[in-house]
Scaffold this motif. Structure first.
Motif, mmCIF file in Angstrom:
data_model
loop_
_atom_site.group_PDB
_atom_site.id
_atom_site.type_symbol
_atom_site.label_atom_id
_atom_site.label_comp_id
_atom_site.label_asym_id
_atom_site.label_seq_id
_atom_site.Cartn_x
_atom_site.Cartn_y
_atom_site.Cartn_z
ATOM 1 N N PHE A 134 -11.928 20.490 8.398
ATOM 2 C CA PHE A 134 -12.904 19.428 8.654
ATOM 3 C C PHE A 134 -12.461 18.645 9.879
ATOM 4 O O PHE A 134 -11.267 18.391 10.046
ATOM 5 N N GLU A 135 -13.425 18.235 10.689
ATOM 6 C CA GLU A 135 -13.088 17.398 11.847
ATOM 7 C C GLU A 135 -13.544 15.962 11.593
ATOM 8 O O GLU A 135 -14.658 15.738 11.085
ATOM 9 N N PHE A 136 -12.661 15.023 11.945
ATOM 10 C CA PHE A 136 -12.984 13.606 11.706
ATOM 11 C C PHE A 136 -12.616 12.750 12.910
ATOM 12 O O PHE A 136 -11.699 13.076 13.667
ATOM 13 N N ASP A 137 -13.320 11.598 12.992
ATOM 14 C CA ASP A 137 -12.937 10.570 13.973
ATOM 15 C C ASP A 137 -12.064 9.509 13.320
ATOM 16 O O ASP A 137 -11.246 8.882 13.974
ATOM 17 N N VAL A 138 -12.296 9.293 12.007
ATOM 18 C CA VAL A 138 -11.572 8.230 11.286
ATOM 19 C C VAL A 138 -11.159 8.763 9.913
ATOM 20 O O VAL A 138 -11.956 9.419 9.235
ATOM 21 N N ILE A 139 -9.914 8.480 9.531
ATOM 22 C CA ILE A 139 -9.477 8.821 8.164
ATOM 23 C C ILE A 139 -9.019 7.535 7.480
ATOM 24 O O ILE A 139 -8.175 6.804 7.998
ATOM 25 N N VAL A 140 -9.612 7.269 6.314
ATOM 26 C CA VAL A 140 -9.240 6.068 5.547
ATOM 27 C C VAL A 140 -8.482 6.524 4.301
ATOM 28 O O VAL A 140 -8.988 7.330 3.515
ATOM 29 N N TYR A 141 -7.282 5.998 4.146
ATOM 30 C CA TYR A 141 -6.496 6.298 2.946
ATOM 31 C C TYR A 141 -6.774 5.207 1.912
ATOM 32 O O TYR A 141 -6.340 4.061 2.078
ATOM 33 N N ALA A 142 -7.525 5.564 0.886
ATOM 34 C CA ALA A 142 -7.762 4.603 -0.207
ATOM 35 C C ALA A 142 -6.861 5.066 -1.356
ATOM 36 O O ALA A 142 -7.330 5.470 -2.423
ATOM 37 N N THR A 143 -5.571 5.043 -1.083
ATOM 38 C CA THR A 143 -4.617 5.729 -1.959
ATOM 39 C C THR A 143 -3.735 4.764 -2.757
ATOM 40 O O THR A 143 -2.663 5.146 -3.220
ATOM 41 N N GLY A 144 -4.195 3.545 -2.915
ATOM 42 C CA GLY A 144 -3.567 2.657 -3.890
ATOM 43 C C GLY A 144 -2.307 1.967 -3.415
ATOM 44 O O GLY A 144 -1.980 1.935 -2.226
ATOM 45 N N PHE A 145 -1.601 1.420 -4.387
ATOM 46 C CA PHE A 145 -0.485 0.521 -4.111
ATOM 47 C C PHE A 145 0.736 0.899 -4.948
ATOM 48 O O PHE A 145 0.602 1.510 -6.004
ATOM 49 N N PHE A 167 -2.657 13.379 13.589
ATOM 50 C CA PHE A 167 -4.096 13.113 13.688
ATOM 51 C C PHE A 167 -4.400 12.184 14.868
ATOM 52 O O PHE A 167 -3.785 11.124 14.996
ATOM 53 N N LYS A 168 -5.346 12.592 15.721
ATOM 54 C CA LYS A 168 -5.582 11.861 16.975
ATOM 55 C C LYS A 168 -6.552 10.691 16.832
ATOM 56 O O LYS A 168 -6.563 9.791 17.664
ATOM 57 N N GLY A 169 -7.369 10.717 15.771
ATOM 58 C CA GLY A 169 -8.330 9.620 15.592
ATOM 59 C C GLY A 169 -7.659 8.403 14.972
ATOM 60 O O GLY A 169 -6.435 8.309 14.915
ATOM 61 N N ALA A 170 -8.515 7.457 14.521
ATOM 62 C CA ALA A 170 -7.979 6.264 13.849
ATOM 63 C C ALA A 170 -7.719 6.601 12.390
ATOM 64 O O ALA A 170 -8.547 7.250 11.746
ATOM 65 N N SER A 171 -6.572 6.199 11.876
ATOM 66 C CA SER A 171 -6.310 6.387 10.454
ATOM 67 C C SER A 171 -5.511 5.201 9.944
ATOM 68 O O SER A 171 -4.658 4.662 10.655
ATOM 69 N N PHE A 172 -5.836 4.784 8.741
ATOM 70 C CA PHE A 172 -5.177 3.593 8.187
ATOM 71 C C PHE A 172 -5.423 3.556 6.688
ATOM 72 O O PHE A 172 -6.384 4.144 6.175
ATOM 73 N N HIS A 173 -4.533 2.840 6.003
ATOM 74 C CA HIS A 173 -4.760 2.544 4.588
ATOM 75 C C HIS A 173 -5.884 1.516 4.520
ATOM 76 O O HIS A 173 -5.968 0.630 5.386
ATOM 77 N N ALA A 174 -6.724 1.610 3.489
ATOM 78 C CA ALA A 174 -7.859 0.682 3.384
ATOM 79 C C ALA A 174 -7.396 -0.772 3.424
ATOM 80 O O ALA A 174 -8.092 -1.651 3.931
ATOM 81 N N SER A 175 -6.207 -1.011 2.897
ATOM 82 C CA SER A 175 -5.667 -2.362 2.862
ATOM 83 C C SER A 175 -5.281 -2.854 4.265
ATOM 84 O O SER A 175 -5.065 -4.049 4.464
ATOM 85 N N PRO A 216 0.821 -1.219 0.000
ATOM 86 C CA PRO A 216 0.000 0.000 0.000
ATOM 87 C C PRO A 216 0.854 1.267 0.000
ATOM 88 O O PRO A 216 1.950 1.267 0.565
ATOM 89 N N THR A 217 0.347 2.315 -0.640
ATOM 90 C CA THR A 217 1.072 3.600 -0.584
ATOM 91 C C THR A 217 0.194 4.662 0.076
ATOM 92 O O THR A 217 -1.009 4.733 -0.164
ATOM 93 N N LEU A 218 0.840 5.464 0.884
ATOM 94 C CA LEU A 218 0.163 6.559 1.582
ATOM 95 C C LEU A 218 0.577 7.878 0.969
ATOM 96 O O LEU A 218 1.699 7.998 0.463
ATOM 97 N N PRO A 219 -0.296 8.870 1.029
ATOM 98 C CA PRO A 219 0.129 10.200 0.578
ATOM 99 C C PRO A 219 1.103 10.801 1.587
ATOM 100 O O PRO A 219 1.305 10.237 2.668
#
Ligand code: FAD
Length: 568
Positions: free
Chosen positions: A382-393, A170-178, A159-162
């Motif tokens: 924008f305020e979020f609880d979760v950030i999902v990176y669907a940023t490919g491979f 970022f204090k919430g949960a964040s992860f690559h979709a994979s 997986p690749t992240l931006p």
């Protein structure tokens, strides 16, 4: 940032042997079938898998909505009549949990788990020219050796992240979709951001929208997408599929993409615009890739034909999105329909009609930074609880780069492939003896299992040939490799996909060297039947382009020699 820190439950599987005849790297779909063939031959072989269990893609990608775009029954292995008779696919396009169960079912049925070592990430591998063996170092510090290495490391496994400023803050949960968490993630009442609008995002956005309080999608480039038209498969339908398996696999072998979908045999120009529309109306409602792969061949090579189908699909999108301004944002303007791998969707466009879903066009208001509470664009916070990176491979070559492969004369595979992969038939690379790739770059990236089985069905008898003749080492002829790469490039020439910003051309804005215009010839674009013919032709011509030698030291080796090699 949270990562899947799943406990390595199967660590007990770790084998005390240090040297093998064959080491397979990766326990996904390809590695599982390869170890089956080697186990049947009684070869001393093992599979090294970085994850805590088998399944590869289907172990990792647990995001809601993850499922096949392939028809399930064309995706399954074809090698075992018993598996075909026993397995019931419950949906036309199987969801991730079912596919993972299927891979476990096949593994357990043939007792293959004992050949697999989990939690074993290959850190580096060096070819020892004196012993003709590979010395393999694992992340846990162990050093193993093997006469042959077969990689089954996956094309979409890195997986690749931006690289946004402040991502770590970022204090919430964040992860690559994979890397979607393995434990259930309750999105009720949560504000969720999805960054990306590719195939993964298109699958997960409708599901996240249903579960979350608020969903904000940050889209830089829209992708064309068409309906999956999924449906359950009843017992009686499955019985009919079982009767048709021979026919189904025969069609897959004859189709360019390895699917049940055959291109329309008529020319685009021999059919009136009304008839074309009739065909497209029908295909749009059919399951899977019908609208993409049962279409006229001209849509892939002819700008005018491509523009017409693109207009048709755009019109379908406009009909599905209530807000006309938003609809335009969801219609790609920088590439035509079908020149990138087509994502299939279930209610994707209608999701934007929901009151809890917002689209942020990152070309108009780019993401500037991440903050402890969310995302800041050039216009708003924008305020979020979760950030999902669907940023490919880092597709096709990413997993190989991470293997740190060193061939003859100290040559690194990463350097050889710096400007894109260079292979012989996608199976081997010159300068890297006794090194074989399953689903390597420059093989047909079609319906994967069909290509993976083809590769394993070539690799296994090839190794048997070497053993039967007492060969210690094979190497690829530079000229044969160069000729193959030229052929791969030629196959891109007429195709509209050559200009697309996609993994077909190696584009990835998050990886240095993968910028637009630096084309990487990642796939064999000549179709499955043509590839299969070339492979048999090479084999029948006494493995043309491959040198064999017997004159090096025999297989049994001193582990210390190899340990010394690794120290160098
Ligand atoms: C979300 C998603 C959906 C997909 N849908 C389809 C579809 O509908 N149809 C289709 O044909 N294909 C699809 N694909 C492609 C899919 O990757 C293939 O179908 C197939 O699963 C690939 O199997 P594989 O064994 O070759 O590789 P993978 O399944 O990627 O397995 C590779 C394995 O190698 C391991 N590995 C890598 N590097 C190392 C290392 N250094 N040391 C040890 N282990 C290592 C990885 O951990 C992984 O388990 C999809 C891919 C994704 C990501």
């Amino acid at each position: 940032m949270t990562e899947n820190m799943t406990e390595i439950k199967n660590i007990a599987n770790i084998d005390s042997h240090l040297d093998y005849q064959v080491i397979v790297i990766g326990a996904g779909l390809s590695g599982i079938y390869q170890i089956k063939r080697l186990a049947d031959l009684g070869v001393r072989a093992t599979v090294l898998e970085a994850n805590a269990d088998l399944g590869g893609t289907w172990y990792n990608n647990r995001y809601p909505g993850a499922r096949f775009d392939s028809e399930s029954y064309t995706y399954g292995y074809s090698f075992s009549q018993e598996v075909l008779d026993e397995w019931h696919w419950t949906e036309k396009h199987s969801p991730q949990p079912e596919t993972l169960s299927y891979l476990n079912f096949v593994t357990d049925k043939f007792g293959l788990r004992k050949y697999m070592q989990f939690g074993c990430k290959v850190h580096s591998m060096v070819f020892n020219e004196d012993t003709n063996n590979w010395a393999i170092r694992l992340d846990d510090g162990r050093q193993l050796t093997a006469r042959f290495v077969i990689t089954a490391v996956g094309t979409l496994s890195t997986p690749t992240l931006p690289k946004f400023e402040g991502m770590a803050s970022f204090k919430g949960a964040s992860f690559h979709a994979s890397n979607w968490p393995h434990e259930p993630l309750d999105l009720t009442g949560k504000r969720v951001a999805v960054i990306g609008a590719g195939a993964t995002a298109i699958q997960l956005i409708p599901e996240v929208a249903k579960a979350a309080e608020q969903l904000t999608v940050f889209q830089r480039r829209p992708n064309w997408a068409a309906p999956l038209n999924n449906a359950p498969i009843s017992e009686s339908e499955m019985a009919l599929i079982r009767e048709r398996y021979d026919e189904i696999f025969d069609v897959c072998a004859r189709s360019p993409g390895g699917f049940e979908h055959m291109p329309d045999s008529r020319s685009f120009y021999d059919v009136s615009p009304e008839q074309r529309r009739e065909l497209w109306d029908r295909l749009y409602d059919e399951p899977g890739f019908a609208i993409w792969l049962q279409n006229f061949m001209e849509i892939f090579v002819d700008e005018k034909a491509n523009a017409e189908i693109s207009d048709y699909i755009a019109e379908r999108i406009r009909r599905r999105v209530n807000d006309p301004v938003l609809a335009e944002k969801l219609i790609p303007k920088d590439h035509g329909f079908g020149v990138q791998r087509l994502p299939l969707e279930t209610g994707y466009f209608e999701t934007y009609n929901r009151s809890n879903v917002e689209l942020v066009d990152s070309t108009e208001t780019p993401i500037v930074r991440l903050t402890p509470n969310g995302i800041e664009t050039s216009e708003a916070s924008f305020e979020f609880d979760v950030i999902v990176y669907a940023t490919g491979f880092d597709s096709f070559t990413g997993a190989f780069d991470k293997l740190n492969v060193q061939g003859t004369n100290g040559k690194q595979l990463r350097d050889k492939w710096a400007a894109g992969p260079v292979t012989y038939l996608g199976l081997m690379a010159s300068g890297f003896p006794n090194f074989l790739m399953l689903m390597g770059p420059q093989t047909p990236a079609a319906n994967f299992p069909r290509s993976a089985e083809m590769s394993v069905n070539w690799v296994t008898p090839f190794l048997e040939h070497m053993w039967a003749h007492g060969h210690q080492r094979f190497e690829v002829d530079d000229a044969a490799e160069a000729e193959w790469v030229e052929h791969v490039k030629d196959m891109y020439k007429g195709a509209l996909l050559r200009n697309a910003k996609s993994f077909f051309t190696g584009y990835n804005s998050n990886i240095e060297g993968h910028e637009y215009g630096k084309t990487r010839y990642n796939i064999y674009n000549g179709g499955v039947p043509r590839y299969a013919n070339m492979l048999s032709q090479m084999t029948n011509n006494d493995y043309e382009g491959i040198y064999f030698s017997k004159n090096k030291s025999h297989y049994t080796l001193d582990s210390e020699v190899n340990a010394a090699t690794l120290e160098q």
